[in-house]
Scaffold this motif. Structure first.
Motif, PDB file in Angstrom:
ATOM      1  N   ALA A   1       4.862 -34.854   2.409  1.00  0.00           N
ATOM      2  CA  ALA A   1       4.471 -33.449   2.330  1.00  0.00           C
ATOM      3  C   ALA A   1       3.624 -33.127   3.552  1.00  0.00           C
ATOM      4  O   ALA A   1       3.094 -34.026   4.219  1.00  0.00           O
ATOM      5  CB  ALA A   1       3.697 -33.163   1.043  1.00  0.00           C
ATOM      6  N   VAL A   2       3.495 -31.850   3.857  1.00  0.00           N
ATOM      7  CA  VAL A   2       2.731 -31.409   5.024  1.00  0.00           C
ATOM      8  C   VAL A   2       1.367 -30.910   4.577  1.00  0.00           C
ATOM      9  O   VAL A   2       1.244 -30.123   3.629  1.00  0.00           O
ATOM     10  CB  VAL A   2       3.480 -30.291   5.777  1.00  0.00           C
ATOM     11  N   TRP A   3       0.336 -31.391   5.269  1.00  0.00           N
ATOM     12  CA  TRP A   3      -1.037 -30.939   5.069  1.00  0.00           C
ATOM     13  C   TRP A   3      -1.626 -30.639   6.433  1.00  0.00           C
ATOM     14  O   TRP A   3      -1.715 -31.524   7.288  1.00  0.00           O
ATOM     15  CB  TRP A   3      -1.864 -32.016   4.354  1.00  0.00           C
ATOM     16  N   GLN A   4      -2.019 -29.381   6.638  1.00  0.00           N
ATOM     17  CA  GLN A   4      -2.494 -28.927   7.943  1.00  0.00           C
ATOM     18  C   GLN A   4      -1.434 -29.273   8.990  1.00  0.00           C
ATOM     19  O   GLN A   4      -0.318 -28.791   8.910  1.00  0.00           O
ATOM     20  CB  GLN A   4      -3.861 -29.547   8.237  1.00  0.00           C
TER      21      GLN A   4
ATOM     22  N   TRP B   1       3.355 -33.307  -3.710  1.00  0.00           N
ATOM     23  CA  TRP B   1       3.136 -32.028  -3.048  1.00  0.00           C
ATOM     24  C   TRP B   1       1.670 -31.917  -2.682  1.00  0.00           C
ATOM     25  O   TRP B   1       0.832 -32.682  -3.158  1.00  0.00           O
ATOM     26  CB  TRP B   1       3.563 -30.866  -3.951  1.00  0.00           C
ATOM     27  N   VAL B   2       1.345 -30.974  -1.825  1.00  0.00           N
ATOM     28  CA  VAL B   2      -0.027 -30.757  -1.365  1.00  0.00           C
ATOM     29  C   VAL B   2      -0.522 -29.423  -1.891  1.00  0.00           C
ATOM     30  O   VAL B   2       0.174 -28.402  -1.810  1.00  0.00           O
ATOM     31  CB  VAL B   2      -0.102 -30.789   0.175  1.00  0.00           C
ATOM     32  N   HIS B   3      -1.736 -29.451  -2.447  1.00  0.00           N
ATOM     33  CA  HIS B   3      -2.418 -28.231  -2.885  1.00  0.00           C
ATOM     34  C   HIS B   3      -3.868 -28.330  -2.436  1.00  0.00           C
ATOM     35  O   HIS B   3      -4.555 -29.308  -2.761  1.00  0.00           O
ATOM     36  CB  HIS B   3      -2.342 -28.072  -4.401  1.00  0.00           C
ATOM     37  N   ALA B   4      -4.324 -27.333  -1.675  1.00  0.00           N
ATOM     38  CA  ALA B   4      -5.654 -27.381  -1.067  1.00  0.00           C
ATOM     39  C   ALA B   4      -5.748 -28.648  -0.211  1.00  0.00           C
ATOM     40  O   ALA B   4      -4.917 -28.856   0.661  1.00  0.00           O
ATOM     41  CB  ALA B   4      -6.740 -27.322  -2.135  1.00  0.00           C
ATOM     42  N   ASP B   5      -6.735 -29.513  -0.451  1.00  0.00           N
ATOM     43  CA  ASP B   5      -6.863 -30.749   0.334  1.00  0.00           C
ATOM     44  C   ASP B   5      -6.446 -31.970  -0.483  1.00  0.00           C
ATOM     45  O   ASP B   5      -6.872 -33.091  -0.182  1.00  0.00           O
ATOM     46  CB  ASP B   5      -8.308 -30.916   0.815  1.00  0.00           C
TER      47      ASP B   5
ATOM     48  N   ARG C   1      -4.003 -37.574  -7.946  1.00  0.00           N
ATOM     49  CA  ARG C   1      -4.145 -36.807  -6.717  1.00  0.00           C
ATOM     50  C   ARG C   1      -5.072 -37.547  -5.763  1.00  0.00           C
ATOM     51  O   ARG C   1      -6.021 -38.219  -6.180  1.00  0.00           O
ATOM     52  CB  ARG C   1      -4.642 -35.391  -6.987  1.00  0.00           C
ATOM     53  N   PHE C   2      -4.778 -37.401  -4.475  1.00  0.00           N
ATOM     54  CA  PHE C   2      -5.496 -38.109  -3.420  1.00  0.00           C
ATOM     55  C   PHE C   2      -6.138 -37.083  -2.503  1.00  0.00           C
ATOM     56  O   PHE C   2      -5.456 -36.200  -1.964  1.00  0.00           O
ATOM     57  CB  PHE C   2      -4.521 -38.989  -2.629  1.00  0.00           C
TER      58      PHE C   2
ATOM     59  N   ALA D   1       9.577 -28.057  -5.568  1.00  0.00           N
ATOM     60  CA  ALA D   1       9.437 -26.856  -4.748  1.00  0.00           C
ATOM     61  C   ALA D   1       8.102 -26.200  -5.086  1.00  0.00           C
ATOM     62  O   ALA D   1       7.675 -26.218  -6.240  1.00  0.00           O
ATOM     63  CB  ALA D   1      10.578 -25.880  -5.000  1.00  0.00           C
ATOM     64  N   VAL D   2       7.458 -25.639  -4.061  1.00  0.00           N
ATOM     65  CA  VAL D   2       6.175 -24.958  -4.226  1.00  0.00           C
ATOM     66  C   VAL D   2       6.361 -23.503  -3.838  1.00  0.00           C
ATOM     67  O   VAL D   2       6.833 -23.200  -2.733  1.00  0.00           O
ATOM     68  CB  VAL D   2       5.072 -25.604  -3.367  1.00  0.00           C
ATOM     69  N   SER D   3       6.009 -22.599  -4.741  1.00  0.00           N
ATOM     70  CA  SER D   3       6.175 -21.174  -4.477  1.00  0.00           C
ATOM     71  C   SER D   3       5.042 -20.665  -3.597  1.00  0.00           C
ATOM     72  O   SER D   3       3.992 -21.314  -3.479  1.00  0.00           O
ATOM     73  CB  SER D   3       6.198 -20.401  -5.796  1.00  0.00           C
ATOM     74  N   PRO D   4       5.213 -19.506  -2.946  1.00  0.00           N
ATOM     75  CA  PRO D   4       4.136 -18.951  -2.114  1.00  0.00           C
ATOM     76  C   PRO D   4       2.834 -18.718  -2.872  1.00  0.00           C
ATOM     77  O   PRO D   4       1.756 -18.744  -2.277  1.00  0.00           O
ATOM     78  CB  PRO D   4       4.735 -17.628  -1.612  1.00  0.00           C
ATOM     79  N   ARG D   5       2.909 -18.498  -4.182  1.00  0.00           N
ATOM     80  CA  ARG D   5       1.677 -18.269  -4.944  1.00  0.00           C
ATOM     81  C   ARG D   5       1.056 -19.572  -5.445  1.00  0.00           C
ATOM     82  O   ARG D   5       0.064 -19.545  -6.164  1.00  0.00           O
ATOM     83  CB  ARG D   5       1.955 -17.344  -6.127  1.00  0.00           C
ATOM     84  N   GLY D   6       1.646 -20.720  -5.076  1.00  0.00           N
ATOM     85  CA  GLY D   6       1.046 -22.010  -5.386  1.00  0.00           C
ATOM     86  C   GLY D   6       1.591 -22.722  -6.594  1.00  0.00           C
ATOM     87  O   GLY D   6       1.170 -23.846  -6.877  1.00  0.00           O
TER      88      GLY D   6
END
Length: 372
Positions: A110-113, A171-175, A210-211, A237-242
């Motif tokens: 997944a992509v983070w920053q 998936w990535v959410h916040a950090d 979560r890591f 899949a991650v929607s634009p609203r999270g």
């Protein structure tokens, strides 16, 4: 998008079409670095999208010739980039810096920053499950290990990290990097007598971890709601609203017969199945809800999810190029589908728009009035 060899499948959900685009090898890559101009055909790899470019990493390659095995393994360790804004499309093999992770397949990314975060999987050579976390800087092309694989669990001691696994949803959410489900070899397979005499299958996980990508620590996530059973190989899949959506998957229980000596035998019953369910997960509340039931009937929801390809049975995988559009819009009060609603349509709730609530649909003014 889906990649195979020198072709790229581009899916247009609006028009429900798939087009195959030829991707030319990058001639400069071969000339400057004496490297192949395109990635070998592969499967069980990962692909992420960052700033208009695709990045693929790892997986199994098609070349099984022993004379080229070393070069094939070296190629599979590479990161390949495809700039979708360039014309013509051309692959670029990235020269990576830092310590390169072990060659793996069935991992998650997944992509983070500006980082591609890679978790778990299994080694290609000995099929050993992995539980480490790596990051690849997509700007500076540098690998860095964030966390090693955890040691074997000790009976009676609470785990501080997830067990090594493959084919999990990530998936990535916040950090945070979230990890759910996945598959792993049973702990029994570590016994030498089992490895030497028996073929061992896999068992599925139903836990979520979560890591923290800045503090480099694991944390168990205790979720609630109508959650999925233990499974691996899910579509994410991650929607634009999270909101996070988990589709399909494969569940199995380890099965074998162990005979440590001639007088004792142990039996494990195998149960395996594919899933047609679809779940939504909210990271803020750690809550699951089932959107699509096993019989492919909508349960809740007012959105559209697209599913492409995958396995459909225990037989050989069938090549499918059909886009399945799952229309999950139902009346929020009576649950009728759009096709069965009066006039064959549903109306979006006007009061929800005014009050800033999530959009829902109704089949009639009566249903909307009763629901409010």
């Amino acid at each position: 998008m889906a990649e195979k060899g020198d072709q790229l499948a581009i899916v247009n959900p609006t028009q429900q079409t798939i087009s195959m685009v030829d991707v030319r090898p990058d001639p400069g890559s071969r000339r400057r670095h004496r490297l192949p101009g395109k990635p070998d055909g592969r499967f069980r790899h990962t692909m992420v999208l960052f700033q208009g470019a695709l990045y693929i990493y790892g997986g199994d390659t098609e070349d099984k010739n022993s004379s080229t095995a070393s070069s094939t393994k070296d190629e599979a360790k590479s990161v390949w980039r495809l700039d979708l804004t360039a014309q013509p499309l051309a692959w670029q093999r990235i020269l990576c810096r830092g310590t390169v992770p072990p060659l793996r397949r069935n991992h998650s990314a997944a992509v983070w920053q500006s980082q591609m975060v890679v978790y778990g999987g299994e080694t290609v050579e000995d099929m050993r499950d992995l539980g480490d976390v790596w990051s690849f800087d997509l700007m500076h092309h540098t690998w860095r290990q964030l966390a090693p694989s955890p040691p074997p669990r000790t009976l009676g001691v609470a785990p501080t990290a997830p067990e090594p696994r493959r084919e999990c949803a990530a998936w990535v959410h916040a950090d945070w990097l979230y990890v759910f489900g996945g598959m792993s070899s049973s702990p029994e397979s570590a016994r030498p007598e089992v490895q030497a005499r028996h073929q061992f299958n896999a068992a599925s996980f139903s836990t979520m971890w979560r890591f923290h990508l800045e503090q480099h620590r694991w944390e168990r996530v205790y979720f609630r709601g109508n959650f999925p059973a233990a499974r691996g190989e899910m579509g994410v899949a991650v929607s634009p609203r999270g909101a996070v959506y988990l589709a399909g998957g494969y569940s199995t229980a380890a099965g074998t017969v162990v005979r440590p000596n001639n007088h004792e035998s142990r039996h494990f019953v195998q149960q395996s199945c594919y899933s047609a369910e679809l779940f939504e997960f909210c990271c803020a509340t750690a809550t699951f809800r089932r959107v699509m039931a096993p019989d492919m009937q909508p349960v809740l929801g007012n959105l559209r999810v697209y599913v492409l390809g995958g396995y459909i049975s225990f037989t050989m995988p069938e090549a499918r190029r059909t886009i399945v559009a799952i229309d999950m819009r139902v009346c929020a009060h009576c649950g009728v589908r759009r096709a069965d609603a009066p006039g064959g349509k549903l109306s979006q709730c006007s009061r929800c728009k005014v009050e800033g609530r999530p959009p829902v649909h109704y089949c009639s003014d009566q249903c909307m009035a009763q629901n409010w």
